[in-house]
Design an enzyme around this catalytic site. Sequence first.
Site, short mmCIF file in Angstrom:
data_model
loop_
_atom_site.label_atom_id
_atom_site.label_comp_id
_atom_site.label_asym_id
_atom_site.label_seq_id
_atom_site.Cartn_x
_atom_site.Cartn_y
_atom_site.Cartn_z
N ARG A 113 -9.28 -13.35 15.21
CA ARG A 113 -9.84 -12.72 14.02
C ARG A 113 -11.34 -12.53 14.18
O ARG A 113 -12.05 -13.38 14.75
CB ARG A 113 -9.57 -13.62 12.81
N THR A 407 -3.67 -1.15 10.92
CA THR A 407 -3.08 -2.31 11.57
C THR A 407 -1.85 -1.88 12.36
O THR A 407 -1.26 -0.84 12.09
CB THR A 407 -2.73 -3.39 10.52
N SER A 478 -6.89 -12.89 5.96
CA SER A 478 -6.02 -11.80 6.38
C SER A 478 -4.65 -11.93 5.74
O SER A 478 -4.26 -13.00 5.28
CB SER A 478 -5.88 -11.82 7.91
#
Length: 596
Positions: A113, A407, A478
């Site tokens: 991340r 994504t 997230s």
Amino acid sequence: MSPKRIRFVLPGLLVLPIYSWGFSYETPSISPESESGYEEKPGWSAESFAVAAANPLATDAGYQVLKAGGNAIDAAIAVQLVLNLVEPQSSGIGGGAFLMTYDGGEVRAYDGRETAPQAVNSDLFLQDGEPLEFNQAVVSGLSVGVPGTLRMLEKAHAEQGELAWAELFTPAITLAEEGFAVSNRLHTSLANDEFLRQDRLASQFYYDAQGEPIAVGETLKNPALAEVLRRVAAQGSAAFYEGEVAEDIVERVQNHPERPGALVLEDLSGYEALNREPLCTPWQQWEVCGFPPPSSGHLTVMQILGMLDQQPLLEAPLDNGASSSGWLHQFLEASRLAFADRGRYIADPDFVEAPGGDWSSMLAPDYLEKRSELIDEMSMGENAEPGNPGELAVSWASQPEQPEYGTSHISIVDDEGNAVAMTTTIEQAFGSRILSDGGTGLAGGFLLNNELTDFSFVPEVDGEPVANRVEPGKRPRSSMSPTLVFDQESGELVASLGSPGGAAIIHYTARTLVALRDWGLSAQEALNLPHAITLGGDVYVEEGRFPEATMDALRERGHTVSERELTSGLQAIMRLNDGTLFGGADPRREGVVMGD
């Protein structure tokens, strides 16, 4: 490690031989899909290994790596690098990822991340004390976090890879140099985006002089990305996090014409990918393993499923949802309660303590039973409140939800039984709309993420700090939910799955798990089902997929319902009872499954 020869080719297609990194490759020529939107797919069977990814070229790269003797980790690296090239709106080396792996005995979680630069503070997205308009924050240098994908992949490869690191870059470098046919999805994304043309490099690369996007089927080469990948292949991730590439990233962030960011070279060189302890949760006959915070995915998915298990068993909402609005109601109400907890408690665990000191407190059976009792015949609407799973050192405030778009998900099972579930992102479509050429001076490059807009724009509410507020070095919360499923009794792998979709990833993943376990659907059948979501307020159902009677029944229960596109990108591979594999790819996107 001695290099192995890879044949990079789709069977039956025209190929062009080239040579790169000392290996012989044959580049596939794939015609892009002619249409976009929902198009049902058959699913794919395989005897020993399978790859599921969001673009046929990316899937093929992973397939060829597995055929050459690579394992699931090797294949995932090759897939990600090709996705960066052919699906730049969704993921890439300018972003971050969560990776779940299984090596036949151990489940591991790799955290790639993005992190906030050291120079930022909790007022990052405030102007004169008020939050910036969302797209103002996104399309800026302010939104760019330190990319984590490459360093995470390098870490996982060092611990588990089989083929040489450089070998895995060859498919992406080959395609970047030789070019690939632009798909309808990429063309449409470029046409619909109102901000990417504002970036000088991106405008020159993806659009013509009149501002029209590159056409479907046109060959697109990316020499800048090819050069950057060559350097990383030869020198490791240091070639990205230090030197000319890093300098170019920092320059473009700091010199954004409207809202420059605070990223510096030390932020990049100091980035560290982390090993996290995976969360593995019993769920009837299965054990579901997912990513811990800073992802909210597994905790929220399993809260929803745990509350549903306490509800009366209702008929599955199949046949376009007509047969059971009751199950949809239960699912949506459980989602409201789970998202209330998510907004209050979940954030980067290096900055925020879990309720009761342990994230598993949010999944305790007695706690979920009490939460499930709040589900009534009528919707609670926007009135869902967080529960109290355990004592907190700090009293956190809830965070307003923000949208996410860019994504992708990769699922792989190799012939040794190793498995990967990896969800990868640059956050919004095309991220921050900043293209870096890595200082090469060549055309193209890679896009930088806007991941910092996953933080709360408001650092406190009613005098209490928000758990997911901006802090230096912090990883934004997230929704990504890469998931590996195992049989509790035998311990054998059952499935690998996940999806893009922002906060709706949680709904997509939870509903797919229910469809696989409780409704007896195949991986493809589960992915074909229509979507219904809520982030705590209105209910959104997938446009054109539900009968009016179903939506009316939800409204009668107090839901505010409207239709919209819910473009998931689910990928799933499931091991069947006979040991073979069956994979599914989301009909809403261009992905496919390949295997032998």
